[in-house]
Motif scaffolding. Structure first.
Motif, PDB file in Angstrom:
ATOM      1  N   ARG A 250     -10.711 -76.130   6.012  1.00  0.00           N
ATOM      2  CA  ARG A 250     -11.379 -76.738   7.166  1.00  0.00           C
ATOM      3  C   ARG A 250     -11.185 -78.247   7.176  1.00  0.00           C
ATOM      4  O   ARG A 250     -10.968 -78.860   8.214  1.00  0.00           O
ATOM      5  CB  ARG A 250     -12.872 -76.431   7.158  1.00  0.00           C
ATOM      6  CG  ARG A 250     -13.230 -75.072   7.650  1.00  0.00           C
ATOM      7  CD  ARG A 250     -14.727 -74.967   7.745  1.00  0.00           C
ATOM      8  NE  ARG A 250     -15.109 -73.656   8.225  1.00  0.00           N
ATOM      9  CZ  ARG A 250     -16.335 -73.328   8.567  1.00  0.00           C
ATOM     10  NH1 ARG A 250     -17.307 -74.215   8.457  1.00  0.00           N
ATOM     11  NH2 ARG A 250     -16.616 -72.126   8.993  1.00  0.00           N
TER      12      ARG A 250
ATOM     13  N   ASP B 128     -23.795 -64.071  -0.957  1.00  0.00           N
ATOM     14  CA  ASP B 128     -23.967 -63.761   0.471  1.00  0.00           C
ATOM     15  C   ASP B 128     -24.744 -64.860   1.187  1.00  0.00           C
ATOM     16  O   ASP B 128     -24.441 -65.206   2.333  1.00  0.00           O
ATOM     17  CB  ASP B 128     -24.686 -62.425   0.663  1.00  0.00           C
ATOM     18  CG  ASP B 128     -23.829 -61.247   0.221  1.00  0.00           C
ATOM     19  OD1 ASP B 128     -22.596 -61.438   0.102  1.00  0.00           O
ATOM     20  OD2 ASP B 128     -24.384 -60.162  -0.001  1.00  0.00           O
TER      21      ASP B 128
ATOM     22  N   LYS C  52     -22.456 -67.986   1.498  1.00  0.00           N
ATOM     23  CA  LYS C  52     -21.443 -67.807   2.545  1.00  0.00           C
ATOM     24  C   LYS C  52     -22.034 -67.990   3.932  1.00  0.00           C
ATOM     25  O   LYS C  52     -21.361 -68.464   4.843  1.00  0.00           O
ATOM     26  CB  LYS C  52     -20.818 -66.422   2.436  1.00  0.00           C
ATOM     27  CG  LYS C  52     -19.897 -66.276   1.249  1.00  0.00           C
ATOM     28  CD  LYS C  52     -19.346 -64.877   1.177  1.00  0.00           C
ATOM     29  CE  LYS C  52     -18.536 -64.703  -0.097  1.00  0.00           C
ATOM     30  NZ  LYS C  52     -18.066 -63.328  -0.256  1.00  0.00           N
ATOM     31  N   ARG C  53     -23.302 -67.635   4.101  1.00  0.00           N
ATOM     32  CA  ARG C  53     -23.945 -67.780   5.412  1.00  0.00           C
ATOM     33  C   ARG C  53     -24.002 -69.226   5.872  1.00  0.00           C
ATOM     34  O   ARG C  53     -24.024 -69.487   7.081  1.00  0.00           O
ATOM     35  CB  ARG C  53     -25.353 -67.194   5.372  1.00  0.00           C
ATOM     36  CG  ARG C  53     -25.425 -65.848   6.031  1.00  0.00           C
ATOM     37  CD  ARG C  53     -26.842 -65.382   6.154  1.00  0.00           C
ATOM     38  NE  ARG C  53     -27.150 -64.656   4.931  1.00  0.00           N
ATOM     39  CZ  ARG C  53     -28.338 -64.528   4.402  1.00  0.00           C
ATOM     40  NH1 ARG C  53     -29.382 -65.088   4.963  1.00  0.00           N
ATOM     41  NH2 ARG C  53     -28.524 -63.848   3.302  1.00  0.00           N
TER      42      ARG C  53
ATOM     43  N   PHE D 286     -21.698 -71.390   5.829  1.00  0.00           N
ATOM     44  CA  PHE D 286     -20.473 -71.673   6.572  1.00  0.00           C
ATOM     45  C   PHE D 286     -20.356 -70.805   7.818  1.00  0.00           C
ATOM     46  O   PHE D 286     -19.832 -71.246   8.827  1.00  0.00           O
ATOM     47  CB  PHE D 286     -19.248 -71.496   5.684  1.00  0.00           C
ATOM     48  CG  PHE D 286     -19.170 -72.527   4.592  1.00  0.00           C
ATOM     49  CD1 PHE D 286     -18.770 -73.812   4.883  1.00  0.00           C
ATOM     50  CD2 PHE D 286     -19.528 -72.211   3.301  1.00  0.00           C
ATOM     51  CE1 PHE D 286     -18.696 -74.771   3.889  1.00  0.00           C
ATOM     52  CE2 PHE D 286     -19.455 -73.164   2.293  1.00  0.00           C
ATOM     53  CZ  PHE D 286     -19.041 -74.449   2.602  1.00  0.00           C
ATOM     54  N   GLU D 287     -20.837 -69.582   7.757  1.00  0.00           N
ATOM     55  CA  GLU D 287     -20.741 -68.684   8.899  1.00  0.00           C
ATOM     56  C   GLU D 287     -21.609 -69.143  10.060  1.00  0.00           C
ATOM     57  O   GLU D 287     -21.228 -69.050  11.212  1.00  0.00           O
ATOM     58  CB  GLU D 287     -21.130 -67.257   8.498  1.00  0.00           C
ATOM     59  CG  GLU D 287     -20.111 -66.621   7.556  1.00  0.00           C
ATOM     60  CD  GLU D 287     -20.626 -65.351   6.924  1.00  0.00           C
ATOM     61  OE1 GLU D 287     -21.804 -64.967   7.162  1.00  0.00           O
ATOM     62  OE2 GLU D 287     -19.851 -64.733   6.179  1.00  0.00           O
ATOM     63  N   GLU D 288     -22.796 -69.663   9.757  1.00  0.00           N
ATOM     64  CA  GLU D 288     -23.717 -70.114  10.794  1.00  0.00           C
ATOM     65  C   GLU D 288     -23.239 -71.389  11.465  1.00  0.00           C
ATOM     66  O   GLU D 288     -23.678 -71.735  12.537  1.00  0.00           O
ATOM     67  CB  GLU D 288     -25.114 -70.292  10.219  1.00  0.00           C
ATOM     68  CG  GLU D 288     -25.759 -68.984   9.815  1.00  0.00           C
ATOM     69  CD  GLU D 288     -27.099 -69.168   9.129  1.00  0.00           C
ATOM     70  OE1 GLU D 288     -27.556 -70.319   8.977  1.00  0.00           O
ATOM     71  OE2 GLU D 288     -27.672 -68.160   8.714  1.00  0.00           O
ATOM     72  N   SER D 289     -22.316 -72.098  10.828  1.00  0.00           N
ATOM     73  CA  SER D 289     -21.833 -73.360  11.387  1.00  0.00           C
ATOM     74  C   SER D 289     -20.720 -73.151  12.410  1.00  0.00           C
ATOM     75  O   SER D 289     -20.364 -74.070  13.133  1.00  0.00           O
ATOM     76  CB  SER D 289     -21.339 -74.276  10.290  1.00  0.00           C
ATOM     77  OG  SER D 289     -20.112 -73.797   9.771  1.00  0.00           O
ATOM     78  N   ASP D 290     -20.140 -71.972  12.446  1.00  0.00           N
ATOM     79  CA  ASP D 290     -19.018 -71.718  13.371  1.00  0.00           C
ATOM     80  C   ASP D 290     -19.424 -71.668  14.804  1.00  0.00           C
ATOM     81  O   ASP D 290     -20.349 -71.577  15.342  1.00  0.00           O
ATOM     82  CB  ASP D 290     -18.320 -70.399  13.001  1.00  0.00           C
ATOM     83  CG  ASP D 290     -17.599 -70.503  11.663  1.00  0.00           C
ATOM     84  OD1 ASP D 290     -17.246 -71.627  11.289  1.00  0.00           O
ATOM     85  OD2 ASP D 290     -17.420 -69.463  11.022  1.00  0.00           O
TER      86      ASP D 290
END
Length: 79
Positions: free
Chosen positions: A3, A69, A72-73, A75-79
């Protein structure tokens, strides 16, 4: 790091053939800012700062013992 490498700030710094890694590009940008030898676009800086902030949050959660888990969330919530 993928990124960070994709940001325009790091891509510009890596256009110099002597800069081969995103971490080195960040080092150069930081040194330029710290010594006042060069300025950068605020929006380009903000893009990198946002990614680094997420990395710090994820690392803090890992230090606190959160499961992968949860980490990892971040980074996932920032998309």
């Amino acid at each position: 790091m993928d990124r960070i490498a994709a940001t325009s700030l790091v891509a510009e710094a890596m256009s110099n053939p002597s800069v081969k890694a995103p971490a080195n590009a960040l080092r150069i940008v930081r040194n330029n800012l710290a010594h006042g030898t060069r300025g950068y676009d605020a929006f380009e800086l903000d893009e990198v700062v946002h990614i680094l902030e997420l990395a710090v949050r994820a690392h803090s959660l890992r230090i606190l013992g959160c499961p992968d888990d949860v980490v990892k969330r971040v980074f996932e919530e920032s998309d």
